[in-house]
Design an enzyme around this catalytic site. Sequence first.
Site, PDB file in Angstrom:
ATOM      1  N   GLY A 169     -13.653  30.084  17.546  1.00  0.00           N
ATOM      2  CA  GLY A 169     -13.177  28.916  16.803  1.00  0.00           C
ATOM      3  C   GLY A 169     -11.671  28.718  16.860  1.00  0.00           C
ATOM      4  CB  THR A 175     -21.769  27.626  15.890  1.00  0.00           C
ATOM      5  OG1 THR A 175     -20.653  28.289  15.346  1.00  0.00           O
ATOM      6  CG2 THR A 175     -21.773  26.194  15.397  1.00  0.00           C
ATOM      7  NE  ARG A 179     -12.621  32.320  11.927  1.00  0.00           N
ATOM      8  CZ  ARG A 179     -13.579  31.604  12.499  1.00  0.00           C
ATOM      9  NH1 ARG A 179     -14.715  31.376  11.866  1.00  0.00           N
ATOM     10  NH2 ARG A 179     -13.426  31.125  13.716  1.00  0.00           N
ATOM     11  CB  VAL A 180     -11.105  27.025   7.999  1.00  0.00           C
ATOM     12  CG1 VAL A 180     -11.698  25.700   8.459  1.00  0.00           C
ATOM     13  CG2 VAL A 180     -10.975  27.050   6.479  1.00  0.00           C
ATOM     14  N   GLY A 181     -13.228  27.978  10.551  1.00  0.00           N
ATOM     15  CA  GLY A 181     -13.385  27.914  12.005  1.00  0.00           C
ATOM     16  C   GLY A 181     -13.263  26.479  12.504  1.00  0.00           C
ATOM     17  CG  ASP A 182     -14.872  25.685  16.348  1.00  0.00           C
ATOM     18  OD1 ASP A 182     -15.174  26.809  15.915  1.00  0.00           O
ATOM     19  OD2 ASP A 182     -15.606  25.041  17.115  1.00  0.00           O
TER      20      ASP A 182
HETATM   21  N1  ASP Z   1     -17.082  28.411  16.559  1.00  0.00           N
HETATM   22  C1  ASP Z   1     -17.620  29.199  15.490  1.00  0.00           C
HETATM   23  C2  ASP Z   1     -16.512  29.669  14.597  1.00  0.00           C
HETATM   24  O1  ASP Z   1     -15.475  30.054  15.113  1.00  0.00           O
HETATM   25  C3  ASP Z   1     -18.377  30.369  15.991  1.00  0.00           C
HETATM   26  C4  ASP Z   1     -19.251  30.090  17.192  1.00  0.00           C
HETATM   27  O2  ASP Z   1     -19.465  28.967  17.564  1.00  0.00           O
HETATM   28  O3  ASP Z   1     -19.763  31.031  17.791  1.00  0.00           O
HETATM   29  O4  ASP Z   1     -16.654  29.675  13.406  1.00  0.00           O
END
Ligand code: ASP
Length: 304
Positions: free
Chosen positions: A223, A169, A197-200
């Site tokens: 995430g 990210t 998919r929804v990440g953080d």
């Molecule tokens: N946090 C991001 C996600 O899960 C991926 C990452 O930061 O490496 O989408």
Amino acid sequence: MSIYAIVLHGGAVTMQPGELSPEEAAFQRVGLGEALDAGWQILHEGGSALDAVEAAVRCLEENEHFNAGRGSSLSRQGEAELDAAIMDGRTLQAGIITGVKYVKHPISLARALLERGPHVGLSGEGALEFALECGQPLAPPSYFETEKTRRQWLELAQQEAERRAGHDTVGAVALDLNGNLAVATSTGGLEGQRKGRVGDSPVLGGGTYATNDACAVSCTGDGEVIMRGALAHEIYALVKYQRLPLAEACRAALALRDHDLQGDKGCIALDPEGHVAIEFNTNVMRRAWRVGEGEAYIAIFKDE
Ligand code: ASP
């Protein structure tokens, strides 16, 4: 005395020795430096923290060596589905975008949503329609397919490599001369992630959070784990209510429920006094920071 500062990350991840080639690491250092300069220059000229984090993240989104915008990981279907969030610590206004395709700068789309409202978040097709309405630059799928992301996608799809899907990210936090904090985070998410998919990253309080009265935080890592621990908000709460120094708050939040919230975790944070915190439990965390006229720092590996 007024101070300004900017901190960036290009993803925290656990890698095997040699997995990150020296050439790739060198490209990433250059990219971090360019993004740092873009954001720093705005702050130096008296511009806003919000403009600075957007400019820095746009730079990283254009750079194919980072998992955001152009260099985004491809989903199970082989497509780039982009998430981004931006938040103004002064007003608590925010814009979040999830699962959008074809948008070259998801962070600027999130910024447009912050400006125009009335919603805080838009996903997929609705986000794309909003991008068209705002005249945001779009690109065909081929723009988002780099040699590296295509190869990674093929390896995963063919199960050639017994490896964990990668993730990364980009993010930025800034403090401007008026004492305002802001944060921006943008990502392509996990390699081979399920469609939708929804990440953080686009979850306020999950991977992204900023308030002028405590801190601005952008997270990176797994995430699902970060969201479940509300990592960015946890850091905020530790600073605001427990009055922990910023770095201590970041360390405590990262260690929170480590027994059942295991995974890669990293964060960058800034407080209104210009304290910088960068904490992570991985061996790689691409990062860069600069406080006022001080020296610019760029690092990738844990021991740097
Ligand atoms: N946090 C991001 C996600 O899960 C991926 C990452 O930061 O490496 O989408």
